[in-house]
Scaffold this motif. Structure first.
Motif, PDB file in Angstrom:
ATOM      1  N   GLU A 163      -3.555   3.128   1.075  1.00  0.00           N
ATOM      2  CA  GLU A 163      -2.833   1.585   1.478  1.00  0.00           C
ATOM      3  C   GLU A 163      -3.060   1.016  -0.021  1.00  0.00           C
ATOM      4  OE1 GLU A 163      -5.548   0.398   4.655  1.00  0.00           O
ATOM      5  OE2 GLU A 163      -4.165   1.227   6.047  1.00  0.00           O
ATOM      6  N   ILE A 164      -3.990   0.979  -0.894  1.00  0.00           N
ATOM      7  CA  ILE A 164      -4.057   0.524  -2.070  1.00  0.00           C
ATOM      8  C   ILE A 164      -2.875   0.987  -2.979  1.00  0.00           C
ATOM      9  CG2 ILE A 164      -5.320   0.249  -4.228  1.00  0.00           C
ATOM     10  CD1 ILE A 164      -7.840   0.127  -2.597  1.00  0.00           C
ATOM     11  N   ALA A 165      -2.536   2.294  -2.997  1.00  0.00           N
ATOM     12  CA  ALA A 165      -1.632   2.832  -3.723  1.00  0.00           C
ATOM     13  C   ALA A 165      -0.371   2.357  -3.255  1.00  0.00           C
ATOM     14  CB  ALA A 165      -1.786   4.523  -3.663  1.00  0.00           C
ATOM     15  N   GLU A 166      -0.155   2.201  -1.896  1.00  0.00           N
ATOM     16  CA  GLU A 166       1.103   1.461  -1.485  1.00  0.00           C
ATOM     17  C   GLU A 166       1.378   0.329  -1.459  1.00  0.00           C
ATOM     18  OE1 GLU A 166       1.109   3.327   2.460  1.00  0.00           O
ATOM     19  OE2 GLU A 166       0.847   5.669   1.724  1.00  0.00           O
ATOM     20  N   GLY A 167       0.351  -0.577  -2.033  1.00  0.00           N
ATOM     21  CA  GLY A 167       0.458  -2.065  -2.212  1.00  0.00           C
ATOM     22  C   GLY A 167       0.239  -2.591  -0.914  1.00  0.00           C
ATOM     23  N   LEU A 168      -0.439  -2.070   0.121  1.00  0.00           N
ATOM     24  CA  LEU A 168      -0.546  -2.566   1.473  1.00  0.00           C
ATOM     25  C   LEU A 168      -1.784  -3.615   1.451  1.00  0.00           C
ATOM     26  CD1 LEU A 168       0.497   0.244   3.650  1.00  0.00           C
ATOM     27  CD2 LEU A 168       1.850  -1.501   3.003  1.00  0.00           C
ATOM     28  N   ILE A 169      -2.643  -3.090   0.467  1.00  0.00           N
ATOM     29  CA  ILE A 169      -3.904  -3.936   0.521  1.00  0.00           C
ATOM     30  C   ILE A 169      -4.402  -4.133  -0.808  1.00  0.00           C
ATOM     31  CG2 ILE A 169      -4.948  -3.234   2.862  1.00  0.00           C
ATOM     32  CD1 ILE A 169      -6.854  -1.515   1.552  1.00  0.00           C
TER      33      ILE A 169
END
Length: 530
Positions: A359-365
């Motif tokens: 999720e960090i890699a996808e920019g979600l958090i």
């Protein structure tokens, strides 16, 4: 403890078949026979009774080919079929991906990228595979439309295709002269899996026979069932069948059963009861461990090999007959971490961490709050462990031996070190006597030393205690009994299998006390690195 009851039945003038008791007095639930007396009573009730066919059914069943390889399934199948470790598989796959020099051509990449979660295949590759199948096997082996596979893997990152040949027309046989032995074996596996995945189903005729007999004294009906399947059309199995880990005895055997009619009488050649015991889940092989990591969402295709390598390098587990056995060190470390870092040792923690990193890699958090949320309780756990944890006693890590120190007459134990396990005196530091951990097999080369367990960067091996004067070594555990053909050194295989270390002899077969530490490399002999 439980008991099973089987009957050997046959049609008059026909071949016999085995059927198992599956029902008593019309109860659809398989009978639970928990003691010898109950089993004996049932057999006694059936003695002298007559069997007749109460049900006969034959229907066509299908078996689909397996999907093209993803990283985890490639590692699992290479472990099952080729006895390659996960790291060995990935090293060879990397070589095939980077390219091999083909005679009369430039360096050619033979497979697609080998770190992938995806079973998807490009349209051009599907079309090429269909053309090959039609040319080689005929149109009856090629499905009307390309097969599409979907794969549900926790945290899958499907950025690449499945692991497949870059061209199915580069057959393994055409490349044999250009590949090393293990490269060829892995390429052959990848190639066959891809081609078979685009072939038609295998067809079987599955037969179920129910035979009824009434108790002589009780008049209660008992049902015995036999199942079997017969290949009808080989389909994809003409080229490839997927390996299996722990095959259940309840799966249909590929055996033929006679043609019978309902009501037809059957002869009985005997009814036998057998004692069985429920078994715990089998220990992990490398293949089943990778499968479990994948199912639990632990790790990535690129980390399975390093995870397995780490637990072996740190001596947390050892291999025995191809399965991982926890060491004393592994048990102590696990107990310690479970006591002071319970959250981190929970399987769900690692899977959740992998998910949040995605999720960090996808920019979600954002990464800052997420790391802070993890670090604060982790730091507290470290503080608590430093304050409360006691030093682990050496005796909890040592393994007992039957040897006595010849210098101080104290008992000696097996300990682990940088270069592998060894025998050490329990009187340390007063007595520093140590010995190699020999296995009771003399060196076949120098006839002076014994073979002892050693450890190198490449793993455990067995070398001569007369090193460096003698550099004889083998990668698999030698056996105490000699080769039955040449009386040379016998090497453990998997299960009860064994093989002669001499390439000139070439003996391979089953032996009674065969044992295996698994993971043997293809080269039996090598010199110990100086």
């Amino acid at each position: 403890e439980f008991w099973t009851i089987d009957a050997r039945l046959l049609k008059r003038g026909g071949t016999s078949f085995e059927a198992s008791l599956v029902s008593i007095n019309g109860d659809r639930k398989k009978p639970e026979i928990t003691d010898e007396k109950s089993a004996t009573d049932i057999v006694s009730d059936l003695e002298g009774g007559s069997f007749r066919v109460s049900g006969f059914e034959t229907k066509e069943t299908r078996r689909r080919p397996a999907a093209p390889f993803i990283t985890s399934s490639l590692q699992q199948e290479a472990s099952r079929r080729l006895r390659f470790s996960a790291s060995r598989t990935m090293t060879l796959a990397q070589q095939l991906y980077e390219g091999i020099e083909i005679v009369g051509s430039e360096q050619v990449g033979l497979i697609t990228y080998m770190r992938t979660d995806s079973t998807s295949v490009s349209a051009s590759a599907l079309s090429e595979t269909a053309d090959y199948v039609k040319q080689k096997f005929g149109s009856t082996y090629c499905p009307e439309k390309p097969r599409q596979y979907s794969r549900k893997v926790q945290g899958a990152q499907e950025a690449h295709e499945a692991v497949r040949p870059t061209s199915v027309f580069r057959t393994p046989e055409s490349l044999r002269a250009n590949l090393e032995r293990d490269q060829y074996r892995l390429y052959d596996l990848i190639w066959k899996r891809m081609v078979a995945s685009q072939m038609v189903d295998a067809l079987y005729d599955r037969t179920v026979i129910d035979s009824e007999i009434k108790g002589v004294s009780s008049d209660i009906p008992y049902i015995f069932r036999a199942t079997g399947s017969v290949p009808k059309f080989d389909g994809f199995r003409i080229l490839y069948t997927e390996g299996r880990d722990d095959v259940s005895g309840e799966e249909d055997e590929e055996r033929g059963l006679p043609q019978l009619k309902v009501g037809e009488p059957l002869l009985c050649n005997g009814i036998e009861s057998e004692q069985n015991f429920s078994q715990p889940p089998p220990r992990f092989t490398e293949a089943t461990l990778i499968k479990n990591l994948e199912n639990e969402g632990i790790g990535r295709p690129s980390t399975y090999a390093s995870i397995i390598g780490t637990i072996q390098d740190r001596d947390y587990v050892r291999r025995d007959r191809g399965r991982f056995i926890p060491t004393k060190l592994g048990l102590v470390v696990t107990e310690f971490l479970t006591e002071y870092f319970r959250d981190i040792m929970d399987i769900g923690f690692t899977a959740d961490m992998e998910k949040r990193l995605d999720e960090i890699a996808e920019g979600l958090i954002k990464w800052n709050p997420m790391l802070l949320e993890f670090f604060e309780p982790f730091d507290t756990s470290i503080g608590a462990a430093k304050e409360k944890a006691k030093r682990v006693e050496r005796s909890r890590l040592d393994e007992e031996s039957d040897q006595v120190c010849e210098q101080c007459e104290r008992p000696m134990v097996i300990r682990g070190g940088r270069n592998g396990r060894f025998i050490a005196c329990t009187g340390f530091p007063d007595c520093k006597n140590t010995k190699p951990l020999t296995i009771g097999v003399g060196c076949p080369e120098c006839k002076i030393g014994e073979l002892a367990e050693r450890k190198s960067k490449r793993g455990i091996f067995f070398g001569c205690t007369n090193y460096p004067n003698c550099k004889f070594a083998v990668n698999s555990k030698p056996m105490t009994q000699p080769c039955p053909d040449c009386s040379g050194l016998l090497i453990q295989g998997r299960g009860s299998n064994a093989r002669c270390a001499s390439k000139e002899c070439g003996f391979r077969g089953q032996v009674e006390d065969g044992d295996s530490s698994g993971g043997a490399r293809s080269d039996e002999y090598r010199e110990v690195a100086s």
